[in-house]
Scaffold this active site. Sequence first.
Site, PDB file in Angstrom:
ATOM      1  N   ARG A 102      -2.419  60.404  28.029  1.00 50.46           N
ATOM      2  CA  ARG A 102      -3.293  59.929  26.936  1.00 50.46           C
ATOM      3  C   ARG A 102      -2.437  59.908  25.679  1.00 50.46           C
ATOM      4  O   ARG A 102      -1.900  60.937  25.258  1.00 50.46           O
ATOM      5  CB  ARG A 102      -4.477  60.876  26.748  1.00 50.46           C
ATOM      6  CG  ARG A 102      -5.142  60.679  25.390  1.00 50.46           C
ATOM      7  CD  ARG A 102      -6.464  61.385  25.264  1.00 50.46           C
ATOM      8  NE  ARG A 102      -7.480  60.735  26.064  1.00 50.46           N
ATOM      9  CZ  ARG A 102      -8.784  60.920  25.887  1.00 50.46           C
ATOM     10  NH1 ARG A 102      -9.236  61.742  24.956  1.00 50.46           N
ATOM     11  NH2 ARG A 102      -9.666  60.289  26.646  1.00 50.46           N
ATOM     12  N   HIS A 129      -8.965  51.967  27.843  1.00 50.09           N
ATOM     13  CA  HIS A 129      -9.466  53.222  28.424  1.00 50.09           C
ATOM     14  C   HIS A 129     -10.008  52.900  29.826  1.00 50.09           C
ATOM     15  O   HIS A 129     -11.210  52.958  30.080  1.00 50.09           O
ATOM     16  CB  HIS A 129     -10.565  53.806  27.526  1.00 50.09           C
ATOM     17  CG  HIS A 129     -10.837  55.257  27.758  1.00 50.09           C
ATOM     18  ND1 HIS A 129     -10.192  56.008  28.721  1.00 50.09           N
ATOM     19  CD2 HIS A 129     -11.713  56.124  27.145  1.00 50.09           C
ATOM     20  CE1 HIS A 129     -10.644  57.250  28.696  1.00 50.09           C
ATOM     21  NE2 HIS A 129     -11.561  57.348  27.750  1.00 50.09           N
ATOM     22  N   GLN A 132     -12.328  55.414  31.860  1.00 54.01           N
ATOM     23  CA  GLN A 132     -13.692  55.485  31.354  1.00 54.01           C
ATOM     24  C   GLN A 132     -14.524  54.311  31.867  1.00 54.01           C
ATOM     25  O   GLN A 132     -15.672  54.476  32.292  1.00 54.01           O
ATOM     26  CB  GLN A 132     -13.688  55.476  29.818  1.00 54.01           C
ATOM     27  CG  GLN A 132     -15.062  55.539  29.210  1.00 54.01           C
ATOM     28  CD  GLN A 132     -15.751  56.870  29.466  1.00 54.01           C
ATOM     29  OE1 GLN A 132     -15.201  57.916  29.163  1.00 54.01           O
ATOM     30  NE2 GLN A 132     -16.956  56.831  30.023  1.00 54.01           N
ATOM     31  N   ASP A 220     -19.617  52.869  21.095  1.00 54.12           N
ATOM     32  CA  ASP A 220     -18.509  53.833  20.973  1.00 54.12           C
ATOM     33  C   ASP A 220     -18.401  54.176  19.486  1.00 54.12           C
ATOM     34  O   ASP A 220     -18.989  53.483  18.634  1.00 54.12           O
ATOM     35  CB  ASP A 220     -17.209  53.175  21.496  1.00 54.12           C
ATOM     36  CG  ASP A 220     -16.004  54.113  21.483  1.00 54.12           C
ATOM     37  OD1 ASP A 220     -16.193  55.349  21.431  1.00 54.12           O
ATOM     38  OD2 ASP A 220     -14.856  53.608  21.518  1.00 54.12           O
ATOM     39  N   CYS A 260     -19.246  56.514  25.926  1.00 59.41           N
ATOM     40  CA  CYS A 260     -18.171  57.273  26.584  1.00 59.41           C
ATOM     41  C   CYS A 260     -18.115  58.722  26.120  1.00 59.41           C
ATOM     42  O   CYS A 260     -17.601  59.570  26.833  1.00 59.41           O
ATOM     43  CB  CYS A 260     -16.832  56.579  26.368  1.00 59.41           C
ATOM     44  SG  CYS A 260     -16.336  56.438  24.632  1.00 59.41           S
ATOM     45  N   ARG A 287     -16.774  60.297  35.527  1.00 57.51           N
ATOM     46  CA  ARG A 287     -15.325  60.320  35.260  1.00 57.51           C
ATOM     47  C   ARG A 287     -14.612  61.076  36.381  1.00 57.51           C
ATOM     48  O   ARG A 287     -13.555  60.672  36.850  1.00 57.51           O
ATOM     49  CB  ARG A 287     -15.040  61.019  33.920  1.00 57.51           C
ATOM     50  CG  ARG A 287     -15.528  60.297  32.675  1.00 57.51           C
ATOM     51  CD  ARG A 287     -14.764  59.025  32.434  1.00 57.51           C
ATOM     52  NE  ARG A 287     -13.327  59.251  32.319  1.00 57.51           N
ATOM     53  CZ  ARG A 287     -12.695  59.645  31.204  1.00 57.51           C
ATOM     54  NH1 ARG A 287     -13.375  59.834  30.100  1.00 57.51           N
ATOM     55  NH2 ARG A 287     -11.383  59.826  31.182  1.00 57.51           N
TER      56      ARG A 287
END
Length: 303
Positions: A102, A129, A132, A220, A260, A287
């Site tokens: 990440r 991402h 996700q 988001d 998310c 996830r």
Amino acid sequence: MKHFLKLLDLTGDEIVNLLNIADQLKYETKNGIAHHHLAGKTLGMIFTKSSTRTRVSFEVGMYQLGGYPLFLSANDLQLGRGEPIEDTAKCMSRYVDGIMIRTFKQSDVEDLAKYGSIPVINGLTDDFHPCQVLADLMTIREHRGALAGLKMAFIGDGHNMANSLTVGGLKVGMEVCMCMPKGYDKLHPDVIAFAKTQPDFTIIDDPVAAVKGADVVITDVWSSMGQEDEAEARKKAFAGYQVNDELMAHAKPGANVLHCLPAKRGQEITAEMIDKHQEIFDEAENRLHAQKAVLLTLMGDKK
Ligand code: CP
Ligand code: NVA
């Protein structure tokens, strides 16, 4: 599939195949059926940004697959002192069987894959991402029974989540409507190039029009990691782009809401919305299962 760097690299069938494996792994996990398919395998997990879900789900996922995860904060690695990605990739390839990273720049993730000799998984960059969105698609399919033909509306910033949702949604046959205020509609050029070839893609700035007929509404944060200095300006720019009861009244009755997480309750989404739409926590749980499918596919003996 050698790496999991961005959904643009995968076909729709490859994405659906991962979702099918994830469903099976979820079933086995819930029913106490052991699945130690990665016994003896190790995963290095490099974090340059904070994380709750990604870190915990990858760490637990590796354990449940019989493998061993190493949490590596970039600050504690020589990488944080400027050691090149190229050398880091080559050395880590001698120790571990896979890397999850990440970080900020997508090019760092791509370079890790280029110079190393082991699978690399993108655990979030500024651009994408993918882990996700795999979990998001899994959650939508669980709640609505299918993906193809459903309408996804995303209300928010044209950043990593918007990019991956656009690609993931379109690749599995969804209608995708991206809704962003002017100036924040800067999807990645490769995403725009791909989306333009698809019949069911729109990008608009009217949230009410965007959610009309939507089966799932996704949002988001307005300021992502690394954009903290812009938070005040962004709050103003995104006013009117909140996912709340009033907006959801224009979506399909019974539409799902996803986020998310982490969320800023009262900004991009109201607290009531999160409390009403507990599928957001199914999304968080998924996830774990979706990433285990990625780990197995990349690092398992059956490729
Ligand atoms: N959704 C997500 O990636 O959460 P974390 O930042 O907590 O990992
Ligand atoms: N867009 C957010 C997602 C966090 C999981 C960020 O990059 O901070």
